[in-house]
Design an enzyme around this catalytic site. Structure first.
Site, short mmCIF file in Angstrom:
data_model
loop_
_atom_site.label_atom_id
_atom_site.label_comp_id
_atom_site.label_asym_id
_atom_site.label_seq_id
_atom_site.Cartn_x
_atom_site.Cartn_y
_atom_site.Cartn_z
N GLU A 188 0.83 -1.21 0.00
CA GLU A 188 0.00 0.00 0.00
C GLU A 188 0.86 1.26 0.00
O GLU A 188 0.62 2.21 0.74
CB GLU A 188 -0.97 -0.02 1.20
N ASP A 222 -8.37 -9.11 3.64
CA ASP A 222 -8.20 -8.02 4.59
C ASP A 222 -9.38 -7.92 5.55
O ASP A 222 -10.22 -7.04 5.40
CB ASP A 222 -8.07 -6.69 3.80
N GLU A 280 -13.14 -2.53 11.40
CA GLU A 280 -13.02 -1.74 10.17
C GLU A 280 -14.08 -2.11 9.13
O GLU A 280 -14.78 -1.25 8.60
CB GLU A 280 -11.62 -1.93 9.58
C1 GCV Z 1 -2.90 0.53 8.46
C2 GCV Z 1 -6.19 -2.11 5.34
C3 GCV Z 1 -6.65 -0.87 6.04
C4 GCV Z 1 -5.52 0.12 6.20
C5 GCV Z 1 -4.40 -0.57 6.97
C6 GCV Z 1 -3.97 -1.80 6.18
C7 GCV Z 1 -2.91 -2.59 6.91
O1 GCV Z 1 -5.87 -1.85 4.02
O2 GCV Z 1 -7.71 -0.30 5.32
O3 GCV Z 1 -6.00 1.23 6.91
O4 GCV Z 1 -3.32 0.30 7.14
O5 GCV Z 1 -5.08 -2.65 6.02
O6 GCV Z 1 -3.28 -3.53 7.58
O7 GCV Z 1 -1.75 -2.26 6.78
#
Ligand code: GCV
Length: 738
Positions: free
Chosen positions: A338, A417, A445
């Site tokens: 990411e 995720d 989340e």
């Molecule tokens: C901290 C997902 C979440 C992100 C998070 C990522 C991760 O993509 O939406 O906010 O980043 O996981 O676990 O690194």
């Protein structure tokens, strides 16, 4: 009422519910009973007669053998809990001679009083043994720890038993934790905002600094210790390199001080590019080998993990941290994921990246967690063979055996995720010579963001109890992560908690069952969901039978209900994945590189991940698991769309068509969510009025949200398939969500 009227009515009903509950949140943002909410499951309410008579043996003195801050915290906690619950103070005494009482100490210390004392089985470092014994002629209750921290855990267990009304008259109980690593991760940014946090601002940071008032951090550590958590990563895995500036480390030291009495060690997330970004000018003063040019100098020109200057940078930085925080636990690294920097910038491996940091931590006893959440978020969605689910295994499995023995690969429970349902990550079975830990998400989340009830312990249990059948033998995930199967030196659990400054920590009192449950499972993954929720309910709200029965049922129903009105059959949660991860947004998964695809079109839905015709993801599992998922006949309905692309008319094992299942599940789910209100209303008068009203408002809000979800998903799938609902409920709304 005709169909159109019904639909207009239900939409209005949803809006009214949402507005009603939203306005009650707005009037009283703190809501509930802030004092009770903050105490969470450590309320220690006064026990009335005759309940208190069961603990008459517990009187007199408390003798503490030792004087560490952890032991002192244990003693004070015991005195606080007993005096609050039983209404009579225990007195602290320096001598074990002279009457009955409670004696706290490590096994070694207690043996100095009673050399013949033998625990019934091996007492490990964080383990405890609660037992009665004659010490110098008097009957005493012993809280024996394998370490000081074990004494603290034994103390919390004793207090929990009293609070739940469990007899201690004949207690003789020895418990060891399932795994050495039992950590929470906080995704707190240094500015005070928490990524995916729904309980207010950071308890640690504000405006780029560590807060002056760290009282909530201390209270948090106490809560964590009470369920056996022994480490906490305080900053976001999307790490701000400034966290490694020396003047920041000095501030972090204060957090470590606040945690220390509770046996919770501080850890930090770090960015791999730190040597380049933080720079040599910020090296600590420890270690004479720091070159003058580096002391004064510019940042390094890179962060190649195989560059000796980079290794030296990490060593100096780590040495400095330990001068400030001698019990520092270690680091967590998110790399090549990411948009984060990673070893790929230099053609190096993830093991190279983990090991350069692990080597620096090793002399101090620290560990590094390297996250397996490594994937390309610019995947070409047009290529039907591409699959984000394959990424963790493809990236980490080939490196099995190359990681240092104080490096731990941290694996999210599923391959995508934290969706409402995913299969277990195959990587748990793909690392035989590497330490591993499971990453679970306590913060909701993708599961309602604490605005909706979703008790996640049953989900986690399914993962931990999953049998990978490695080498065709029983191999449960919980035994892989503990390190037991492949005799690894460390392993365990990391839970993304994200508590904040809100009185109720997570933004909702009921959501605290997830934090409690995470700790209990990390300690003992063999506990049932029912046992965990029973304990939590009694500790949080009391033992009124109607209350216990109702709260337990609500919690246990909540995951299936949430799943049924959001994304069923393993399709993914269907939230808006490019937006808030909360509202329905099924189409947001498609036609972009994020790879959370469900491939729904006019003919069918689901990702073909088979070896035969699909992305081949199923091939990452051990053979027996592959067989279960590869064939449509054997694949369980609840994961069907994760593994297969099928027409809407496909007939499930249940006998229903897929499309009708979707419609029915969404209507049933929304109805059951509305039923939560009715169940909760039975509790008025059985629970604190502030908490009653607060939670009632949340259920009313959730019922409205469930209707919105139901209609959004049903309209969407009806729009795609054109297949009518046999029960005539779906269709004709103009509000299809895209
Ligand atoms: C901290 C997902 C979440 C992100 C998070 C990522 C991760 O993509 O939406 O906010 O980043 O996981 O676990 O690194």
């Amino acid at each position: 009422m005709n169909r159109n009227h019904r639909q207009v009515f239900s939409l209005l009903y949803a809006i009214v519910l949402t507005l009603l509950s939203a306005s009650s949140f707005a009037q009283d943002p703190e809501t509930g009973n802030p004092e009770l909410d903050t105490q969470a499951w450590l309320r220690y309410p006064h026990l009335d007669w005759p309940a208190s008579t069961a603990y008459e043996q517990l009187s007199g003195r408390v003798v503490l053998l030792g004087d560490s801050v952890v032991l002192k915290a244990a003693q004070q906690e015991l005195m606080r809990g007993v005096s609050q619950m039983l209404g009579r103070p225990l007195t602290s005494s320096a001598s074990a001679t002279g009457g009955s009482g409670v004696i706290l100490g490590t096994l070694a210390a207690i043996r100095s009083l009673s050399p013949k004392l033998r625990p019934p089985n091996n007492l490990e470092s964080d383990g405890y043994w609660l037992t009665w014994a004659k010490i110098r002629g008097s009957e005493c209750l012993l809280i024996v720890g394998g370490s000081d921290r074990g004494v603290l855990y034994g103390t919390f267990t004793l207090l929990s038993k009293i609070a739940r009304g469990e007899s201690i008259a004949k207690t003789n109980e020895l418990q060891n934790p399932s795994a050495p690593i039992r950590w929470v991760n906080q995704w707190d940014n240094l500015d005070g905002h928490i990524e995916r946090g729904y309980g207010g601002r950071s308890i640690f940071f504000d405006a780029g600094r560590v807060r002056d008032d760290l009282s909530r951090a201390g209270e948090y550590a106490r809560l964590l210790a009470s369920v056996g958590i022994n480490g906490c990563t305080i900053n976001n895995v999307n790490a701000n390199p400034a966290a490694l500036e020396d003047n920041f480390i000095v501030q972090v030291r204060r957090i470590a001080d606040a945690f220390r009495p509770w046996g919770v060690q501080v850890a930090m997330s770090v960015d791999l590019s730190s040597p380049k970004v933080v720079g040599a000018a910020n090296l600590g003063t420890a270690g004479s080998a720091v070159q003058p040019a580096q002391r004064a100098g510019a940042p390094l020109d890179g962060f190649d993990p195989l560059d000796p200057r980079v290794a030296e940078w990490w060593q100096k930085k780590v040495d400095y941290i330990y001068t400030q925080i001698p019990d520092f636990a270690g680091f967590v690294v998110k790399a090549d994921s990411e948009g984060r920097s990673g070893p790929s910038a230099y053609g190096r491996t993830h093991a190279d990246a983990a090991n350069v940091i692990a080597r620096a931590l090793k002399p101090h006893g620290g560990v590094v967690f390297y996250r397996a959440f490594v994937y390309n978020h610019h995947l070409d969605w047009r290529n039907l063979k591409n699959d984000r689910a394959r990424a963790a295994y493809e990236n980490l499995h080939p490196l099995d055996g190359e990681f240092a023995d104080n490096a731990i690969v941290q694996i999210k429970n599923g391959p995508i995720d934290f969706q409402v349902r995913e299969p277990v990550s195959p990587l748990f079975a793909g690392l035989r010579h590497t330490n591993q830990a499971i990453e679970l998400q306590i913060t909701q989340e993708y599961t309602g963001q604490q605005k909706q009830l979703c008790f996640l312990v049953p989900l986690w249990k399914e993962v931990l109890d999953f049998d990978m059948r490695i080498d065709d033998k029983s191999t449960l995930v919980k035994d892989l992560v503990s390190g037991r199967v492949f005799h690894r030196p460390v392993g365990g659990y990391a839970g993304v908690a994200n508590v904040g400054l809100d009185a109720n920590w997570l933004g909702s009192p009921m959501a605290m069952a997830n934090l409690y449950g995470f700790g209990r499972l990390a300690w003992n993954p063999n506990l049932s969901s029912e046992t965990i929720v029973d304990e939590w309910t009694r500790l949080t709200f009391g033992s009124d039978p109607l209350l216990v029965q109702t709260v337990k049922q609500l919690q246990l129903d909540s995951w299936p209900v949430y799943e049924s009105y959001t994304g069923n059959l393993g399709v993914g949660t269907l939230t808006n994945i490019t937006g808030n991860h909360y509202d329905a947004g099924p189409q947001s998964s498609e036609e972009n590189g994020w790879g959370q695809w469900h491939r729904a079109d006019r003919n069918g839905i689901g990702m073909d991940r088979t070896v035969a015709t699909g992305t081949g993801f199923i091939g990452q599992y051990p053979p027996e698991v592959q067989t279960r998922y590869e064939s449509l006949a054997a694949c369980p309905d609840n994961l069907l769309l994760f593994f297969h692309h099928v027409p809407y008319s496909y007939v499930l094992h249940s006998g229903r068509t897929l499309i009708q299942h979707f419609y029915d599940a969404h209507y049933e789910g929304a109805e059951r969510a509305a039923g939560f209100i009715t169940q909760w209303k039975k509790l008025q008068g059985h629970i604190d009025e502030g908490q009653y009203r607060n939670i009632l408002a949340r259920f009313e809000f959730q019922a409205g949200e469930a209707i919105k979800w139901r209609d959004a998903i049903c309209n969407w799938i009806y729009g795609l398939s054109g297949i009518a609902d046999q029960k005539g409920r779906v269709g004709n709304q103009a509000s299809a969500v895209r």
